[in-house]
Design a protein around this motif. Structure first.
Motif, PDB file in Angstrom:
ATOM      1  N   VAL B  24       0.841  -1.240   0.134  1.00 11.29           N
ATOM      2  CA  VAL B  24      -0.190  -0.122  -0.117  1.00 11.29           C
ATOM      3  C   VAL B  24       0.917   1.410   0.119  1.00 11.29           C
ATOM      4  O   VAL B  24       0.734   2.229  -0.842  1.00 11.29           O
ATOM      5  CB  VAL B  24      -0.984  -0.033   1.226  1.00 11.29           C
ATOM      6  N   TRP B  27       2.979   1.397  -3.327  1.00  2.58           N
ATOM      7  CA  TRP B  27       2.001   2.134  -4.402  1.00  2.58           C
ATOM      8  C   TRP B  27       2.034   3.597  -4.469  1.00  2.58           C
ATOM      9  O   TRP B  27       1.739   4.302  -5.252  1.00  2.58           O
ATOM     10  CB  TRP B  27       0.670   1.011  -4.508  1.00  2.58           C
ATOM     11  N   LEU B  30       4.944   5.429  -5.422  1.00  4.37           N
ATOM     12  CA  LEU B  30       5.119   5.469  -6.843  1.00  4.37           C
ATOM     13  C   LEU B  30       4.005   6.251  -7.233  1.00  4.37           C
ATOM     14  O   LEU B  30       4.466   7.201  -8.361  1.00  4.37           O
ATOM     15  CB  LEU B  30       4.826   4.056  -7.331  1.00  4.37           C
ATOM     16  N   GLY B  31       3.049   6.395  -6.737  1.00  6.22           N
ATOM     17  CA  GLY B  31       1.997   7.510  -7.327  1.00  6.22           C
ATOM     18  C   GLY B  31       2.397   8.792  -7.073  1.00  6.22           C
ATOM     19  O   GLY B  31       1.712   9.936  -7.565  1.00  6.22           O
ATOM     20  N   ASN B  32       3.235   8.913  -6.439  1.00  3.90           N
ATOM     21  CA  ASN B  32       3.597  10.444  -5.947  1.00  3.90           C
ATOM     22  C   ASN B  32       5.285  10.463  -6.555  1.00  3.90           C
ATOM     23  O   ASN B  32       5.755  11.527  -6.174  1.00  3.90           O
ATOM     24  CB  ASN B  32       4.139  10.639  -4.383  1.00  3.90           C
ATOM     25  N   GLY B  33       5.583   9.965  -7.373  1.00  5.73           N
ATOM     26  CA  GLY B  33       6.863   9.836  -8.276  1.00  5.73           C
ATOM     27  C   GLY B  33       7.993   9.856  -7.167  1.00  5.73           C
ATOM     28  O   GLY B  33       9.094  10.032  -7.515  1.00  5.73           O
ATOM     29  N   VAL B 107      -9.371  -4.431  -3.110  1.00  6.99           N
ATOM     30  CA  VAL B 107      -7.858  -4.225  -2.854  1.00  6.99           C
ATOM     31  C   VAL B 107      -7.428  -5.686  -3.722  1.00  6.99           C
ATOM     32  O   VAL B 107      -7.638  -6.883  -3.289  1.00  6.99           O
ATOM     33  CB  VAL B 107      -7.262  -4.138  -1.498  1.00  6.99           C
ATOM     34  N   PRO B 108      -6.316  -5.513  -4.384  1.00  8.21           N
ATOM     35  CA  PRO B 108      -5.762  -6.693  -5.125  1.00  8.21           C
ATOM     36  C   PRO B 108      -5.293  -7.679  -4.559  1.00  8.21           C
ATOM     37  O   PRO B 108      -4.576  -7.440  -3.276  1.00  8.21           O
ATOM     38  CB  PRO B 108      -5.043  -6.053  -6.259  1.00  8.21           C
ATOM     39  N   GLU B 112      -0.992  -9.856  -7.291  1.00  8.83           N
ATOM     40  CA  GLU B 112      -1.201  -9.116  -8.198  1.00  8.83           C
ATOM     41  C   GLU B 112      -0.698  -7.538  -7.891  1.00  8.83           C
ATOM     42  O   GLU B 112      -0.213  -7.001  -8.694  1.00  8.83           O
ATOM     43  CB  GLU B 112      -2.977  -8.859  -8.518  1.00  8.83           C
ATOM     44  N   TYR B 113      -0.862  -7.390  -6.581  1.00  6.12           N
ATOM     45  CA  TYR B 113      -0.399  -6.064  -6.101  1.00  6.12           C
ATOM     46  C   TYR B 113       1.124  -5.744  -6.333  1.00  6.12           C
ATOM     47  O   TYR B 113       1.426  -4.563  -6.870  1.00  6.12           O
ATOM     48  CB  TYR B 113      -0.799  -5.863  -4.643  1.00  6.12           C
ATOM     49  N   MET B 116       1.743  -5.149  -9.690  1.00  9.51           N
ATOM     50  CA  MET B 116       1.626  -3.676 -10.048  1.00  9.51           C
ATOM     51  C   MET B 116       2.636  -2.584  -9.692  1.00  9.51           C
ATOM     52  O   MET B 116       3.050  -1.885 -10.433  1.00  9.51           O
ATOM     53  CB  MET B 116       0.136  -3.201  -9.312  1.00  9.51           C
ATOM     54  N   ASP B 119       5.447  -3.016 -12.124  1.00 10.61           N
ATOM     55  CA  ASP B 119       5.155  -2.615 -13.393  1.00 10.61           C
ATOM     56  C   ASP B 119       5.396  -1.023 -13.302  1.00 10.61           C
ATOM     57  O   ASP B 119       5.479  -0.265 -14.173  1.00 10.61           O
ATOM     58  CB  ASP B 119       3.620  -2.928 -13.849  1.00 10.61           C
ATOM     59  N   ALA B 120       5.104  -0.456 -12.229  1.00  9.78           N
ATOM     60  CA  ALA B 120       5.222   0.932 -11.778  1.00  9.78           C
ATOM     61  C   ALA B 120       6.542   1.485 -11.424  1.00  9.78           C
ATOM     62  O   ALA B 120       6.958   2.448 -11.494  1.00  9.78           O
ATOM     63  CB  ALA B 120       4.256   1.345 -10.767  1.00  9.78           C
TER      64      ALA B 120
END
Lengths: 105, 166
Positions: B24, B27, B30-33, B107-108, B112-113, B116, B119-120
């Motif tokens: 969590v 992720w 990564l979503g915040n660069g 929530v995956p 799978e998570y 992700m 991949d990110a």
């Protein structure tokens, strides 16, 4: 509420620079914000994602999370990070004139 | 936010509940660069072990936070008695409850998570000592595990990163 002029149009923004009224958004604004985010040219692939986010935004009033985008727009996580590097969901929400995406996935 | 912010997670637990924190937060990072590195050690090896990752469990025994109410029995603050937790099938039952809840929240699953995150751009590494201790090989790991490294290598590669131990 702060405002700023993007692509010749004055729009309302929050303290983080996200537009607060999606109705004020135009495609020209998207092009301008994309440049600020380091994306020089919006390709067809970019627009596909932006349009999807606009649709989700219009329906739910919220910006989609990254997982919502990858599940809904037929795009992979990898492609998202290539199209909108370093924080794709946030970047595309910014470009699409939506608020910051909420949610942990 | 610093332009080159880096976060590194050390995953040392192999239970279903303790698999999620790094996923969590990683992720979100990564979503915040933010650059993300994850080092798997000890029981955390289960998270990257192909044969184990989809079989992670949570045991109700000695888990004081797990309450009867989570099983749908309206008993307020009453915990699941340890004596009950030792009954055959209780761990599987608690695991199913948690997996169902996660699914409900979209929530995956862990594997799978993890994919992700890879991949990110998250970089995954396995701990050399744990690999030797458990007799594992690189082929045992899920895609995305870059290498088997020593603790010293990990220290080198996380220079300047914020390190979170889980």
């Amino acid at each position: 509420m702060a405002t700023r002029t993007i692509a010749g149009k004055t729009v309302a923004v929050n303290e983080e620079g996200f537009m607060t009224n999606p109705a004020e958004w135009t495609q020209e604004i998207a092009v301008e914000i994309a440049k600020e985010e380091g994306i020089e040219e919006l390709t067809e692939a970019h627009w596909k994602v932006i349009n999807f986010c606009r649709e989700v935004g219009a329906a739910s009033g919220k910006a989609p999370t990254l997982r919502t985008i990858t599940n809904g727009a037929g795009i992979t996580t990898k492609e998202m990070f290539t199209l909108f590097p370093k924080g794709p969901a946030k970047k595309v929400a910014h470009i699409a004139g939506l608020g910051k995406p909420e949610g942990c996935v | 936010m610093a332009e080159d912010r880096k976060v590194a997670f050390i995953c040392s637990k192999g239970t279903l509940d303790m698999a999620y924190p790094a996923l969590v937060m990683g992720w979100a990072a990564l979503g915040n660069g933010i650059d993300v590195t994850i080092f798997f050690t000890f029981w955390g090896m289960d998270l990257i072990n192909k044969n184990r990752v989809d079989k992670l469990e949570i045991a109700p025994v000695a888990n004081t936070s797990m309450k009867m109410t989570m099983m749908g029995v309206n008993t307020g603050n009453l915990g699941i008695p340890n004596l009950m937790g030792v009954l055959p099938g209780m761990t599987a039952f608690a695991t199913k409850l948690m997996k169902d809840k996660m699914k409900e929240l979209e929530v995956p699953p862990v594997s799978e998570y993890l994919q992700m995150l890879v991949d990110a751009g998250a970089k995954l590494y396995a701990c050399k000592m744990s690999v030797d201790m458990m007799g594992l090989k690189k082929e045992d790991f899920v895609d995305g595990v870059i290498d088997i490294v020593t603790a010293s290598d990990f220290m080198d590669m996380t220079d300047g990163a914020q390190i979170i131990f889980i």
